[in-house]
Enzyme design. Structure first.
Site, PDB file in Angstrom:
ATOM      1  N   ASP A 169     -11.998 -10.341  -1.588  1.00 20.25           N
ATOM      2  CA  ASP A 169     -13.328 -10.490  -0.990  1.00 20.25           C
ATOM      3  C   ASP A 169     -14.280  -9.541  -1.709  1.00 20.25           C
ATOM      4  O   ASP A 169     -13.840  -8.594  -2.354  1.00 20.25           O
ATOM      5  CB  ASP A 169     -13.359 -10.329   0.545  1.00 20.25           C
ATOM      6  CG  ASP A 169     -12.590  -9.152   1.094  1.00 20.25           C
ATOM      7  OD1 ASP A 169     -12.502  -8.128   0.396  1.00 20.25           O
ATOM      8  OD2 ASP A 169     -12.090  -9.245   2.237  1.00 20.25           O
ATOM      9  N   GLU A 171       0.815  -1.229   0.000  1.00 17.20           N
ATOM     10  CA  GLU A 171       0.000   0.000   0.000  1.00 17.20           C
ATOM     11  C   GLU A 171       0.841   1.267   0.000  1.00 17.20           C
ATOM     12  O   GLU A 171       0.662   2.160   0.824  1.00 17.20           O
ATOM     13  CB  GLU A 171      -0.990  -0.055   1.175  1.00 17.20           C
ATOM     14  CG  GLU A 171      -1.897  -1.271   1.069  1.00 17.20           C
ATOM     15  CD  GLU A 171      -2.827  -1.474   2.270  1.00 17.20           C
ATOM     16  OE1 GLU A 171      -2.860  -0.626   3.164  1.00 17.20           O
ATOM     17  OE2 GLU A 171      -3.523  -2.508   2.285  1.00 17.20           O
ATOM     18  N   ASN A 215       2.219  -4.766  -3.310  1.00 17.98           N
ATOM     19  CA  ASN A 215       0.833  -5.212  -3.126  1.00 17.98           C
ATOM     20  C   ASN A 215      -0.030  -4.015  -2.732  1.00 17.98           C
ATOM     21  O   ASN A 215       0.391  -3.189  -1.924  1.00 17.98           O
ATOM     22  CB  ASN A 215       0.855  -6.252  -1.978  1.00 17.98           C
ATOM     23  CG  ASN A 215      -0.440  -6.980  -1.769  1.00 17.98           C
ATOM     24  OD1 ASN A 215      -0.966  -7.574  -2.709  1.00 17.98           O
ATOM     25  ND2 ASN A 215      -0.960  -6.959  -0.556  1.00 17.98           N
ATOM     26  N   HIS A 237     -10.115  -6.159  -2.818  1.00 19.35           N
ATOM     27  CA  HIS A 237     -11.194  -6.009  -1.825  1.00 19.35           C
ATOM     28  C   HIS A 237     -12.325  -5.251  -2.520  1.00 19.35           C
ATOM     29  O   HIS A 237     -12.325  -4.021  -2.550  1.00 19.35           O
ATOM     30  CB  HIS A 237     -10.700  -5.226  -0.604  1.00 19.35           C
ATOM     31  CG  HIS A 237      -9.679  -5.942   0.205  1.00 19.35           C
ATOM     32  ND1 HIS A 237      -9.982  -7.096   0.913  1.00 19.35           N
ATOM     33  CD2 HIS A 237      -8.360  -5.696   0.424  1.00 19.35           C
ATOM     34  CE1 HIS A 237      -8.884  -7.509   1.540  1.00 19.35           C
ATOM     35  NE2 HIS A 237      -7.896  -6.692   1.249  1.00 19.35           N
ATOM     36  N   GLU A 280      -5.913 -10.707  -1.965  1.00 20.21           N
ATOM     37  CA  GLU A 280      -6.734 -10.570  -0.746  1.00 20.21           C
ATOM     38  C   GLU A 280      -8.215 -10.488  -1.108  1.00 20.21           C
ATOM     39  O   GLU A 280      -8.959  -9.654  -0.587  1.00 20.21           O
ATOM     40  CB  GLU A 280      -6.323  -9.304   0.033  1.00 20.21           C
ATOM     41  CG  GLU A 280      -4.862  -9.247   0.390  1.00 20.21           C
ATOM     42  CD  GLU A 280      -4.476  -8.047   1.254  1.00 20.21           C
ATOM     43  OE1 GLU A 280      -5.380  -7.353   1.765  1.00 20.21           O
ATOM     44  OE2 GLU A 280      -3.274  -7.807   1.412  1.00 20.21           O
TER      45      GLU A 280
HETATM   46  O1  G3I Z   1      -4.294  -8.186  18.562  1.00 12.73           O
HETATM   47  C1  G3I Z   1      -5.404  -7.451  19.078  1.00 12.73           C
HETATM   48  C2  G3I Z   1      -6.022  -8.155  20.261  1.00 12.73           C
HETATM   49  O2  G3I Z   1      -5.074  -8.184  21.291  1.00 12.73           O
HETATM   50  C3  G3I Z   1      -7.298  -7.423  20.670  1.00 12.73           C
HETATM   51  O3  G3I Z   1      -7.922  -8.132  21.690  1.00 12.73           O
HETATM   52  C4  G3I Z   1      -8.246  -7.279  19.485  1.00 12.73           C
HETATM   53  C5  G3I Z   1      -9.481  -6.465  19.845  1.00 12.73           C
HETATM   54  O4  G3I Z   1     -10.058  -5.882  18.705  1.00 12.73           O
HETATM   55  O5  G3I Z   1      -7.585  -6.627  18.443  1.00 12.73           O
HETATM   56  C6  G3I Z   1      -6.440  -7.333  17.983  1.00 12.73           C
HETATM   57  O6  G3I Z   1      -5.880  -6.640  16.918  1.00 12.73           O
HETATM   58  C7  G3I Z   1      -6.598  -6.694  15.688  1.00 12.73           C
HETATM   59  C8  G3I Z   1      -5.715  -7.352  14.642  1.00 12.73           C
HETATM   60  O7  G3I Z   1      -6.359  -7.332  13.382  1.00 12.73           O
HETATM   61  C9  G3I Z   1      -5.416  -8.814  14.980  1.00 12.73           C
HETATM   62  O8  G3I Z   1      -6.595  -9.560  15.082  1.00 12.73           O
HETATM   63  C10 G3I Z   1      -6.927  -5.280  15.260  1.00 12.73           C
HETATM   64  O9  G3I Z   1      -7.861  -4.709  16.180  1.00 12.73           O
HETATM   65  C11 G3I Z   1      -7.500  -5.268  13.882  1.00 12.73           C
HETATM   66  O10 G3I Z   1      -7.599  -3.920  13.448  1.00 12.73           O
HETATM   67  C12 G3I Z   1      -6.590  -6.013  12.927  1.00 12.73           C
HETATM   68  O11 G3I Z   1      -7.221  -6.032  11.648  1.00 12.73           O
HETATM   69  C13 G3I Z   1      -6.443  -6.470  10.562  1.00 12.73           C
HETATM   70  C14 G3I Z   1      -6.243  -5.348   9.550  1.00 12.73           C
HETATM   71  O12 G3I Z   1      -5.493  -5.827   8.461  1.00 12.73           O
HETATM   72  C15 G3I Z   1      -5.522  -4.143  10.106  1.00 12.73           C
HETATM   73  O13 G3I Z   1      -5.468  -3.140   9.131  1.00 12.73           O
HETATM   74  C16 G3I Z   1      -7.165  -7.615   9.894  1.00 12.73           C
HETATM   75  O14 G3I Z   1      -7.256  -8.703  10.792  1.00 12.73           O
HETATM   76  C17 G3I Z   1      -6.406  -8.036   8.635  1.00 12.73           C
HETATM   77  O15 G3I Z   1      -7.160  -8.983   7.937  1.00 12.73           O
HETATM   78  C18 G3I Z   1      -6.208  -6.806   7.759  1.00 12.73           C
HETATM   79  O16 G3I Z   1      -5.531  -7.165   6.606  1.00 12.73           O
HETATM   80  C19 G3I Z   1      -5.238  -6.110   5.663  1.00 12.73           C
HETATM   81  C20 G3I Z   1      -3.992  -6.504   4.941  1.00 12.73           C
HETATM   82  O17 G3I Z   1      -2.945  -6.728   5.862  1.00 12.73           O
HETATM   83  C21 G3I Z   1      -3.572  -5.441   3.944  1.00 12.73           C
HETATM   84  N1  G3I Z   1      -4.655  -5.135   3.028  1.00 12.73           N
HETATM   85  C22 G3I Z   1      -5.922  -4.800   3.668  1.00 12.73           C
HETATM   86  C23 G3I Z   1      -6.348  -5.903   4.642  1.00 12.73           C
HETATM   87  C24 G3I Z   1      -7.686  -5.596   5.228  1.00 12.73           C
HETATM   88  O18 G3I Z   1      -7.632  -4.475   6.062  1.00 12.73           O
END
Ligand code: G3I
Length: 357
Positions: A279, A171, A212, A248, A277
Site C-alpha cells: 500500500d 517481522e 516476510n 507498506h 502487503e
Molecule cells: O477482533 C477485534 C474486534 O473484536 C474488535 O471489535 C475490533 C475493534 O477495534 O478490533 C478487532 O481486532 C482488530 C484486528 O485487526 C481484526 O480486525 C485489531 O484492533 C486491529 O489492531 C487489527 O489490525 C490488524 C493489524 O495487522 C494488527 O497489527 C490489521 O487488520 C491487519 O491488516 C494488519 O496486518 C499486518 C500484517 O499482518 C503484518 N504486516 C503489517 C500489517 C499491517 O499492520
C-alpha cells in the site's frame, strides 16, 4: 524506451483515463476492463495481465468485509491470489492452548477456491496478535519450542494442499538489522527461524515457505540482515523458498529506489521474492497530485517486480481504501490503495494495468 517526456505524457493520460472511469465516463482500455461479459467484450483483470508475465496479482482480505457483496465481487474477479489479513494469525487460530479454530481462515480459503484463486497464507510466527495464554506466561525454552512446533504443524497440516505459500516468520528483525527481541527470540535464540521453517516443511512439503517483513524494500541494514540470514539458511539447506517484502510505503518518506536491485540479489541466492502487503499511504487529504504520485509508485513497483524473474507476484494489503488498515494505525493518513472508498478505481489502478500491459 519512451523518453521521459513521453513517459510523463503516458502517465498523465493514464491518470486521466482512470479519473474518467472513476467518474463513470467510458474510455479505452480502462473502460473495457470494467465491462463484463454481459457487455459482450473480453474483460482483462489485473490477474489476467499478471499471468501473461507468469506472475500473480493478489489482495488481502478480512472476514468482516465478506458480507459486502460489491466488495467481494471485485475481490473475486480481479485477483488470483488471496491473503487473509487476520484470519490465520495465532490469536485467531489457537485462541486457547491446544484448541484450534479454523473458522476465519477456512472462510477465506473456501471463498478463494470458489473463485479459482490461490492463497498466500499469513502468518505462523509473529510477535503481534498472539493469544493471551501465550503472552501472559513465562515459558521455558523446552515448553515454548513444543508450543511453537505444535502451532506451526497443526496449522500447516490443516491447510496442507490448500495454500500456495506461508509467511512462516513475520517481522523478525529491527530496523538496524538486529534480531527483534520477541518472546521467540528471547526464549529460543535465533535458531527458532530455521526450526519454524523445518517444521512447516515437514507439515506441507509443497507449500512455498517465506520470511516476510516491512521496510526491506530498499537495500539497507534491515534487508541486509535478511540477505545474510537467507544465505546462511540456504547454505544449511533449511527449507526457505522466498522473501516477502511487505511494501507498506508512504509518499512522505520517498520511494525505495533500490527495490529492483534488492529483489535481484535475493533471486541470485535462488529465492523467490514477492511484494506481499503493498500500500502507498499519504497525508490526507488526497489531492490529484498525490494520487498521481501514488500511481507512479504503484507502476514503478510493478515494473520492478516484472524486471526480476523470480519476483513471483504482488499482493495489495486489501484493494480498497474502504477496508485499509492505515487510517486506524496512522491517524491523518490513508488513501493508500488502488480503489477508493466507493470501490472506484484510482489512478494507481490504471498505472498497475499499464505496467502489466
Ligand atoms: O477482533 C477485534 C474486534 O473484536 C474488535 O471489535 C475490533 C475493534 O477495534 O478490533 C478487532 O481486532 C482488530 C484486528 O485487526 C481484526 O480486525 C485489531 O484492533 C486491529 O489492531 C487489527 O489490525 C490488524 C493489524 O495487522 C494488527 O497489527 C490489521 O487488520 C491487519 O491488516 C494488519 O496486518 C499486518 C500484517 O499482518 C503484518 N504486516 C503489517 C500489517 C499491517 O499492520
Amino acid at each position: 524506451m519512451p523518453s521521459t517526456a513521453a513517459r510523463t505524457r503516458l502517465r498523465l493520460a493514464g491518470a486521466l483515463a482512470a479519473v474518467l472511469v472513476a467518474s463513470g465516463v467510458a474510455t479505452g482500455p480502462a473502460a473495457q476492463a470494467h465491462e463484463g461479459p454481459a457487455h459482450g467484450k473480453p474483460r482483462t483483470t489485473l490477474a489476467d495481465l499478471a499471468q501473461r508475465h507468469g506472475r500473480y496479482f493478489g489482495s488481502a482480505t478480512d472476514n468482516p468485509e465478506l458480507t459486502d457483496t460489491a466488495y467481494t465481487k471485485i475481490l473475486g474477479e480481479e485477483f488470483d491470489m488471496i491473503t487473509p489479513g487476520n484470519g490465520m494469525k495465532w490469536y485467531a487460530t489457537e485462541p486457547q492452548q491446544g484448541v484450534f479454530d479454523w473458522t476465519a481462515g477456512d472462510e477465506i480459503v473456501d471463498l478463494a477456491r470458489d473463485h479459482h484463486q490461490k492463497v498466500r497464507a499469513h502468518t505462523l510466527v509473529w510477535h503481534s496478535q498472539l493469544p493471551g495464554w501465550l503472552t501472559g506466561k513465562e515459558w521455558t525454552a523446552d515448553e515454548l519450542r513444543a508450543v511453537l512446533k505444535n502451532h506451526i504443524q497443526t496449522e500447516v497440516r490443516h491447510y496442507r494442499g490448500k495454500v500456495y505459500a506461508w509467511d512462516v516468520v513475520n517481522e523478525a528483525f529491527n530496523e538496524d538489522g538486529t534480531y527483534r527481541e520477541t518472546v521467540f527470540y528471547k526464549t529460543l535464540g535465533p535458531g527458532y527461524i530455521a526450526d519454524a521453517l523445518r517444521w512447516a516443511h515437514q507439515a506441507d512439503p509443497k507449500a512455498k515457505l517465506y520470511l516476510n517483513d516491512y521496510n526491506i524494500e530498499a537495500v539497507g541494514p534491515k534487508s541486509d540482515a535478511y540477505y545474510a540470514l537467507a544465505k546462511e539458511l540456504k547454505a544449511r539447506r533449511v527449507p526457505l523458498d522466498g522473501i516477502g517484502l511487505q511494501a507498506h510505503l508512504a509518499l512522505q518518506y520517498g520511494y525505495p529506489t533500490t527495490l529492483e536491485d534488492n529483489l535481484r540479489r535475493f533471486s541470485r541466492l535462488g529465492l523467490d521474492t514477492a511484494l506481499t502487503e503493498v500500500d502507498v499511504r499519504m497525508l490526507l487529504p488526497a489531492t490529484d497530485e498525490k494520487l498521481a504520485q501514488q500511481a507512479d509508485w504503484y507502476r514503478d513497483m510493478t515494473e520492478a517486480c516484472l524486471e526480476v524473474r523470480r519476483c513471483v507476484g504482488i499482493t495489495v494489503w486489501d484493494y480498497t481504501d474502504k477496508y485499509s488498515w492505515i487510517p486506524a494505525f496512522f491517524p491523518g493518513q490513508g488513501a493508500a490503495l488502488p480503489w477508493d472508498e466507493q470501490l472506484a478505481p484510482k489512478p494507481a489502478y490504471q498505472a498497475i494495468r499499464e505496467a502489466l500491459s
